[in-house]
Design a protein around this motif. Sequence first.
Motif, PDB file in Angstrom:
ATOM      1  N   MET A   1       0.823  -1.187  -0.087  1.00 52.81           N
ATOM      2  CA  MET A   1       0.019   0.042   0.050  1.00 52.81           C
ATOM      3  C   MET A   1       0.908   1.419  -0.008  1.00 52.81           C
ATOM      4  N   ASP A   2       2.199   1.167   0.085  1.00 49.07           N
ATOM      5  CA  ASP A   2       3.154   2.362   0.260  1.00 49.07           C
ATOM      6  C   ASP A   2       2.700   3.403  -1.088  1.00 49.07           C
ATOM      7  N   GLY A   3       2.325   4.593  -0.670  1.00 48.37           N
ATOM      8  CA  GLY A   3       1.968   5.558  -1.655  1.00 48.37           C
ATOM      9  C   GLY A   3       0.460   5.676  -1.829  1.00 48.37           C
ATOM     10  N   SER A   4       0.014   4.833  -1.600  1.00 46.91           N
ATOM     11  CA  SER A   4      -1.516   4.898  -1.977  1.00 46.91           C
ATOM     12  C   SER A   4      -2.364   5.765  -1.183  1.00 46.91           C
ATOM     13  N   LEU A   5      -2.184   5.731   0.009  1.00 49.27           N
ATOM     14  CA  LEU A   5      -3.102   6.635   0.800  1.00 49.27           C
ATOM     15  C   LEU A   5      -2.805   8.082   0.394  1.00 49.27           C
ATOM     16  N   GLU A   6      -1.243   8.421   0.296  1.00 53.53           N
ATOM     17  CA  GLU A   6      -1.035   9.776   0.242  1.00 53.53           C
ATOM     18  C   GLU A   6      -1.616  10.121  -1.095  1.00 53.53           C
ATOM     19  N   SER A   7      -1.271   9.574  -2.137  1.00 52.05           N
ATOM     20  CA  SER A   7      -1.904   9.729  -3.436  1.00 52.05           C
ATOM     21  C   SER A   7      -3.255   9.957  -3.523  1.00 52.05           C
ATOM     22  N   SER A   8      -3.958   9.503  -2.636  1.00 50.69           N
ATOM     23  CA  SER A   8      -5.593   9.567  -2.826  1.00 50.69           C
ATOM     24  C   SER A   8      -6.091  10.821  -2.067  1.00 50.69           C
ATOM     25  N   GLY A   9      -5.036  11.352  -1.329  1.00 51.87           N
ATOM     26  CA  GLY A   9      -5.502  12.786  -0.574  1.00 51.87           C
ATOM     27  C   GLY A   9      -5.716  12.624   0.773  1.00 51.87           C
ATOM     28  N   TRP A  10      -5.397  11.276   1.361  1.00 53.86           N
ATOM     29  CA  TRP A  10      -5.367  10.991   2.708  1.00 53.86           C
ATOM     30  C   TRP A  10      -4.863  12.214   3.401  1.00 53.86           C
ATOM     31  N   TYR A  11      -5.724  12.624   4.364  1.00 51.30           N
ATOM     32  CA  TYR A  11      -5.416  13.789   5.429  1.00 51.30           C
ATOM     33  C   TYR A  11      -4.852  12.909   6.710  1.00 51.30           C
ATOM     34  N   GLY A  12      -5.460  12.255   7.509  1.00 50.65           N
ATOM     35  CA  GLY A  12      -5.336  11.708   8.674  1.00 50.65           C
ATOM     36  C   GLY A  12      -6.425  11.058   9.383  1.00 50.65           C
ATOM     37  N   LYS A  13      -6.563  11.215  10.729  1.00 47.13           N
ATOM     38  CA  LYS A  13      -7.350  10.649  11.523  1.00 47.13           C
ATOM     39  C   LYS A  13      -8.077  11.735  12.542  1.00 47.13           C
TER      40      LYS A  13
ATOM     41  N   HIS B   1     -13.042   9.518  13.778  1.00 39.81           N
ATOM     42  CA  HIS B   1     -13.232   9.496  12.344  1.00 39.81           C
ATOM     43  C   HIS B   1     -11.757   8.722  11.817  1.00 39.81           C
ATOM     44  N   PRO B   2     -11.728   7.565  11.472  1.00 37.84           N
ATOM     45  CA  PRO B   2     -10.615   6.893  11.231  1.00 37.84           C
ATOM     46  C   PRO B   2      -9.834   7.347   9.690  1.00 37.84           C
ATOM     47  N   LEU B   3     -10.775   7.750   8.857  1.00 37.79           N
ATOM     48  CA  LEU B   3     -10.120   8.315   7.746  1.00 37.79           C
ATOM     49  C   LEU B   3     -10.853   9.691   7.325  1.00 37.79           C
ATOM     50  N   LEU B   4      -9.724  10.715   7.195  1.00 38.48           N
ATOM     51  CA  LEU B   4      -9.861  11.971   6.654  1.00 38.48           C
ATOM     52  C   LEU B   4      -9.079  12.012   5.485  1.00 38.48           C
ATOM     53  N   PHE B   5      -9.777  12.724   4.686  1.00 43.18           N
ATOM     54  CA  PHE B   5      -9.407  13.164   3.264  1.00 43.18           C
ATOM     55  C   PHE B   5      -9.318  14.515   3.005  1.00 43.18           C
ATOM     56  N   ARG B   6      -8.545  15.016   2.166  1.00 45.53           N
ATOM     57  CA  ARG B   6      -8.639  16.280   1.618  1.00 45.53           C
ATOM     58  C   ARG B   6      -9.350  16.501   0.462  1.00 45.53           C
ATOM     59  N   GLY B   7     -10.311  17.350   0.427  1.00 46.44           N
ATOM     60  CA  GLY B   7     -10.829  17.806  -0.734  1.00 46.44           C
ATOM     61  C   GLY B   7     -10.582  19.187  -1.459  1.00 46.44           C
ATOM     62  N   ARG B   8     -11.258  19.696  -2.253  1.00 41.50           N
ATOM     63  CA  ARG B   8     -11.089  20.852  -2.908  1.00 41.50           C
ATOM     64  C   ARG B   8     -10.987  22.152  -1.860  1.00 41.50           C
ATOM     65  N   ARG B   9     -10.216  22.986  -2.123  1.00 38.85           N
ATOM     66  CA  ARG B   9     -10.116  24.169  -1.346  1.00 38.85           C
ATOM     67  C   ARG B   9      -9.692  23.639   0.071  1.00 38.85           C
ATOM     68  N   ASP B  10      -9.228  22.481  -0.085  1.00 34.71           N
ATOM     69  CA  ASP B  10      -8.161  22.078   1.327  1.00 34.71           C
ATOM     70  C   ASP B  10      -9.301  21.686   2.460  1.00 34.71           C
TER      71      ASP B  10
END
Length: 178
Positions: free
Chosen positions: A51-63, A72-81
């Motif tokens: 999975m190396d690189g896959s979360l970061e390339s998908s826009g994963w932000y954190g928790k 919230h176990p999965l946070l992602f970054r959308g448009r306008r941050d």
Amino acid sequence: MTTDTAERLAALEPACTSAEAETFFDSLPPVRPEELTGRYRGRELATGHPMDGSLESSGWYGKQFDDVDHVHPLLFRGRRDEIFAVEPRKVPLGIVPKVPAAVAARSHQAVRLLKPAIRTSKHRARLRAVEHRGVVTAAMVYDHLPIIDVFRRVDDVTLLGVMDLRGAPPYYFVLERD
């Protein structure tokens, strides 16, 4: 974080083996579930995991840990941050290692397009103290998936985590409190 611990983490972050990450993880002190409050920005620890690189390339932000029963176990970054929580059951973690690199590189766009279908306001995990590798420490237990993320303390704002996904090798990541 002690200078030694900071230097050890910095040395591992560009790339390390899973065994090196495990040794470092095991050297860190435990953390109590009640201590993990707030939003954390994540980054992967490159160990050669599929999975190396896959979360970061998908826009994963954190928790985000609101309290021990509301995570919230999965946070992602959308448009306008914009940061938004995602329903983990709608993230196909099982197929991530099989996705070609060219497709994975565009996955951030897919997450943004799918945001209305994958976004959630519901907490989908909780924190518990678990014994992992002989040490009782905080762990995040997903509500609907066979995943447990186990944490050790690097310093007051930094954690080293390992994802324990049934049938997969350990996946290491760093969380830093916002």
